[in-house]
Design an enzyme around this catalytic site. Sequence first.
Site, PDB file in Angstrom:
ATOM      1  CG  HIS A  47      -1.968   1.039   1.230  1.00  0.00           C
ATOM      2  ND1 HIS A  47      -3.313   0.742   1.088  1.00  0.00           N
ATOM      3  CD2 HIS A  47      -1.904   2.384   1.355  1.00  0.00           C
ATOM      4  CE1 HIS A  47      -4.023   1.853   1.137  1.00  0.00           C
ATOM      5  NE2 HIS A  47      -3.178   2.877   1.298  1.00  0.00           N
ATOM      6  CG  HIS A  96      -1.276   6.476  -2.223  1.00  0.00           C
ATOM      7  ND1 HIS A  96      -2.403   6.393  -3.010  1.00  0.00           N
ATOM      8  CD2 HIS A  96      -1.622   5.994  -1.008  1.00  0.00           C
ATOM      9  CE1 HIS A  96      -3.405   5.901  -2.292  1.00  0.00           C
ATOM     10  NE2 HIS A  96      -2.955   5.643  -1.078  1.00  0.00           N
ATOM     11  CG  HIS A 125      -7.706   3.647  -0.101  1.00  0.00           C
ATOM     12  ND1 HIS A 125      -7.119   3.009  -1.164  1.00  0.00           N
ATOM     13  CD2 HIS A 125      -6.735   4.410   0.481  1.00  0.00           C
ATOM     14  CE1 HIS A 125      -5.832   3.378  -1.226  1.00  0.00           C
ATOM     15  NE2 HIS A 125      -5.579   4.214  -0.237  1.00  0.00           N
ATOM     16  CD  GLU A 169      -7.199   6.695   5.562  1.00  0.00           C
ATOM     17  OE1 GLU A 169      -6.116   7.249   5.818  1.00  0.00           O
ATOM     18  OE2 GLU A 169      -7.669   6.623   4.408  1.00  0.00           O
ATOM     19  CG  ASP A 216      -1.409   5.806   3.204  1.00  0.00           C
ATOM     20  OD1 ASP A 216      -1.709   5.622   2.015  1.00  0.00           O
ATOM     21  OD2 ASP A 216      -2.169   6.349   4.027  1.00  0.00           O
ATOM     22  CG  ASP A 217       0.250   8.970   1.036  1.00  0.00           C
ATOM     23  OD1 ASP A 217       0.295   8.912  -0.203  1.00  0.00           O
ATOM     24  OD2 ASP A 217      -0.777   8.686   1.695  1.00  0.00           O
TER      25      ASP A 217
END
Length: 325
Positions: free
Chosen positions: A12, A14, A192, A195, A273-274
């Site tokens: 996962h 981005h 997604h 969350e 994630d980021d």
Amino acid sequence: MSVASLPKVELHLHLEGAAPPAFIAGLAKEKKRDIGGIFDAGGHYKYKDFWDFLKVYEAATSVLVKPEDYHRLTLAVLEESAASGVVYSETFLSPDFCGGRDVGAWREYLHAIREAGDKAERDFGITLRGIITCIRHFGPDKARETARCAAETAGDWIVGFGIAGDEKIGAPKDFRWSFDCAREAGLRLTAHAGEWGGPDSVRDAIRDLGVERIGHGVRAIEDLALVDEIAEAGIVLEVCPGSNIALGIYDGWRKHPISQLYERGVKVTVSTDDPPFFHTTMAREYEMLNRAFDWDEGVFEGIARASLDAAFCDADTRERIAKKL
């Protein structure tokens, strides 16, 4: 041996969200674009909350305007991932940002990203695969165009299709056509959910989109019957603890539900994630989980193996990566 040095599989990530701030700032300077407002005094990304984060994310992405930019971005991201021990990564790619959902333009961006991925595999020993992702808050019509890009480029490298963005806009069923299109093209599916949306958002994504993985999914813990259903069905959660804590969903590592989910038999994986937005790396995720829950090497090795089993790559790639684990 520190758990941080173990080989890792990340599902996962981005691509734009993994861009180092210095890389984006340098690119903006080259292009004479003023995006200085998205950085703090230390040169880090700054945002107030999740919705401000989305705006900053899109502002940072605005300087990535041609395939060569994405080639350079991919190399920068994979170098950092490899330094953290990642041997296999699946990254979310959005034709919305790469050619405006035009299939011909998307192919040019994809070619540049794949070339960078091949170079990174030679230079850094990390293998990359792509999951095309529509943007929920851009709406179902644009998602259909994204799905067509996915269907046209599905294969050994583009291996999955998903949805990201603001969970509070629209419902999973609004995107059913896009997911059906991707499924028919042979792509595997993730979404997604869980969350910012509660347990029902996870249940809806599984029921209405037919996904086998959920991005985040952690708020399923608020409905233990749902947790048990996820475990029994073998649905995999792409958990990003550092992201959830940085965005304020959970107040600290020990309060994060990943351990509870794991103990109830859910297939949990670990991702960033980021990462620069949340001041994390895969090595840091492992270290913090080790401290919070006293997980030993055996737990992390099991999670890496489960992550590889859940990867959307082909069998030959999986077998090759398994040897690195």
